[in-house]
Scaffold this motif. Structure first.
Motif, PDB file in Angstrom:
ATOM      1  N   GLU A  45     -30.441 -22.649  10.896  1.00  0.00           N
ATOM      2  CA  GLU A  45     -30.196 -21.317  10.592  1.00  0.00           C
ATOM      3  C   GLU A  45     -31.287 -20.746   9.639  1.00  0.00           C
ATOM      4  O   GLU A  45     -31.811 -21.314   8.917  1.00  0.00           O
ATOM      5  N   GLY A  46     -31.681 -19.431  10.291  1.00  0.00           N
ATOM      6  CA  GLY A  46     -32.946 -18.688   9.673  1.00  0.00           C
ATOM      7  C   GLY A  46     -33.959 -18.967  10.442  1.00  0.00           C
ATOM      8  O   GLY A  46     -35.126 -18.165  10.021  1.00  0.00           O
ATOM      9  N   ASN A  47     -34.334 -19.771  10.956  1.00  0.00           N
ATOM     10  CA  ASN A  47     -35.380 -20.085  11.880  1.00  0.00           C
ATOM     11  C   ASN A  47     -35.765 -19.323  13.048  1.00  0.00           C
ATOM     12  O   ASN A  47     -34.673 -18.653  13.605  1.00  0.00           O
ATOM     13  N   GLU A  48     -36.796 -19.049  13.749  1.00  0.00           N
ATOM     14  CA  GLU A  48     -37.001 -18.502  14.661  1.00  0.00           C
ATOM     15  C   GLU A  48     -36.698 -19.182  16.088  1.00  0.00           C
ATOM     16  O   GLU A  48     -36.886 -20.322  16.044  1.00  0.00           O
ATOM     17  N   LEU A  49     -36.064 -18.499  16.821  1.00  0.00           N
ATOM     18  CA  LEU A  49     -35.516 -19.057  17.884  1.00  0.00           C
ATOM     19  C   LEU A  49     -36.762 -19.478  18.965  1.00  0.00           C
ATOM     20  O   LEU A  49     -37.323 -18.409  19.199  1.00  0.00           O
ATOM     21  N   ASP A  50     -36.685 -20.555  19.530  1.00  0.00           N
ATOM     22  CA  ASP A  50     -37.731 -20.895  20.511  1.00  0.00           C
ATOM     23  C   ASP A  50     -37.279 -20.738  22.098  1.00  0.00           C
ATOM     24  O   ASP A  50     -38.222 -20.938  22.938  1.00  0.00           O
ATOM     25  N   GLU A  87     -29.021 -14.618  19.709  1.00  0.00           N
ATOM     26  CA  GLU A  87     -30.273 -14.429  18.986  1.00  0.00           C
ATOM     27  C   GLU A  87     -31.237 -13.784  20.005  1.00  0.00           C
ATOM     28  O   GLU A  87     -32.011 -12.814  19.650  1.00  0.00           O
ATOM     29  N   ILE A  92     -33.004 -11.656  16.918  1.00  0.00           N
ATOM     30  CA  ILE A  92     -32.740 -12.015  15.496  1.00  0.00           C
ATOM     31  C   ILE A  92     -33.306 -13.420  15.321  1.00  0.00           C
ATOM     32  O   ILE A  92     -33.080 -14.114  16.514  1.00  0.00           O
ATOM     33  N   GLU A  93     -33.270 -13.830  14.232  1.00  0.00           N
ATOM     34  CA  GLU A  93     -33.447 -15.182  14.034  1.00  0.00           C
ATOM     35  C   GLU A  93     -32.191 -16.168  13.965  1.00  0.00           C
ATOM     36  O   GLU A  93     -31.308 -15.341  14.357  1.00  0.00           O
ATOM     37  N   ILE A  94     -32.246 -17.421  13.973  1.00  0.00           N
ATOM     38  CA  ILE A  94     -31.059 -18.216  14.223  1.00  0.00           C
ATOM     39  C   ILE A  94     -29.938 -17.797  13.342  1.00  0.00           C
ATOM     40  O   ILE A  94     -30.123 -17.748  12.085  1.00  0.00           O
ATOM     41  N   GLN A  95     -28.541 -17.702  13.742  1.00  0.00           N
ATOM     42  CA  GLN A  95     -27.787 -17.080  12.967  1.00  0.00           C
ATOM     43  C   GLN A  95     -26.740 -18.253  12.534  1.00  0.00           C
ATOM     44  O   GLN A  95     -26.125 -18.213  11.574  1.00  0.00           O
TER      45      GLN A  95
END
Length: 230
Positions: A45-50, A87, A92-95
């Motif tokens: 949670e909060g990281n950028e999705l790859d 996302e 958006i960032e990982i929820q």
């Protein structure tokens, strides 16, 4: 995490996932197979999705953090769950946090490929809408349970969900897991211990050394009103 790039293994999972029915031209895409051990974090949670993840084996647990720093349980997932769709659509960032409950494999496709190909593919977007509607349903259920159900009912739902996931997982839990379970179902460790003591007195569960064993699944079924975290 272990990355497997053997074409024959990936093709096997693509076939198992019926990918040809969900993506117009899957042969044009370069998939990875990512393998996770129990307890490993798949998405933080909060990281950028790859990229986007298609679960093909195993079980995963999805949680969401709250202001206190604790996590609330949203659902347990099984094949063929999809992660990263919200996302990617919302940019958006990982929820939510996704963690492997048991040995789990996921097909992975990088973010650029998804944006270039899948987000223009009507077949894939139709499949995505099914998964998004399911997530809305499960999140609504989880919210209702966490806000309105008693802690006893939440604990019952948790035990029943874990029993359904794996034949032995949920039938026996060690007492050192109770703090984590309390956090997941939105209560305190002390309150959960009081409920466990009550269940022991009513012979719904029994305690052998540091292991809790469920004796009366029927009572838990009635208490949970059929609600599951999945």
């Amino acid at each position: 995490m272990k990355i497997i790039q053997t074409p024959t293994i990936i093709s096997q999972y693509l076939s198992q996932f019926n990918i040809q029915e969900k993506i117009t031209s899957p042969q044009n895409l370069s998939f990875q197979l990512r393998y996770y051990n129990p307890g490993e974090t798949i998405l933080k949670e909060g990281n950028e999705l790859d990229g986007i993840y298609f679960q093909v084996t195993g079980r995963t647990k999805v949680t969401s953090s709250i202001e206190t720093g604790k996590s609330l349980l949203l659902r347990f997932c099984h094949p063929h769950a999809i992660f990263g769709d919200i996302e990617l659509l919302q940019k958006i960032e990982i929820q939510s946090q996704v963690e492997a409950v048991e040995e789990t494999s996921l097909l992975f496709l990088d973010k650029l490929s998804v944006e270039l190909y899948l987000m223009k593919d009507p077949l894939f977007l139709g499949e995505l809408s099914k998964h998004l509607s399911y997530k809305l349903q499960t999140c609504t259920t989880a919210s209702r349970v966490n806000l309105l159900a008693t802690v006893e009912a939440r604990f019952a739902s948790y035990l029943l969900t874990t029993r359904d996931i794996h034949n032995h997982f949920g039938k026996e839990i060690t007492t050192n897991q109770t703090e984590e379970i309390a956090s997941l179902i939105g209560t305190t460790h002390r309150h959960l211990n009081r409920i466990i003591l009550s269940f022991l007195k009513k012979k719904i569960i029994k305690k052998e050394k540091k292991i809790l064993i469920v004796l009366d699944w029927g009572f838990l079924e009635e208490l949970s009103n059929g609600v599951r975290y999945e």
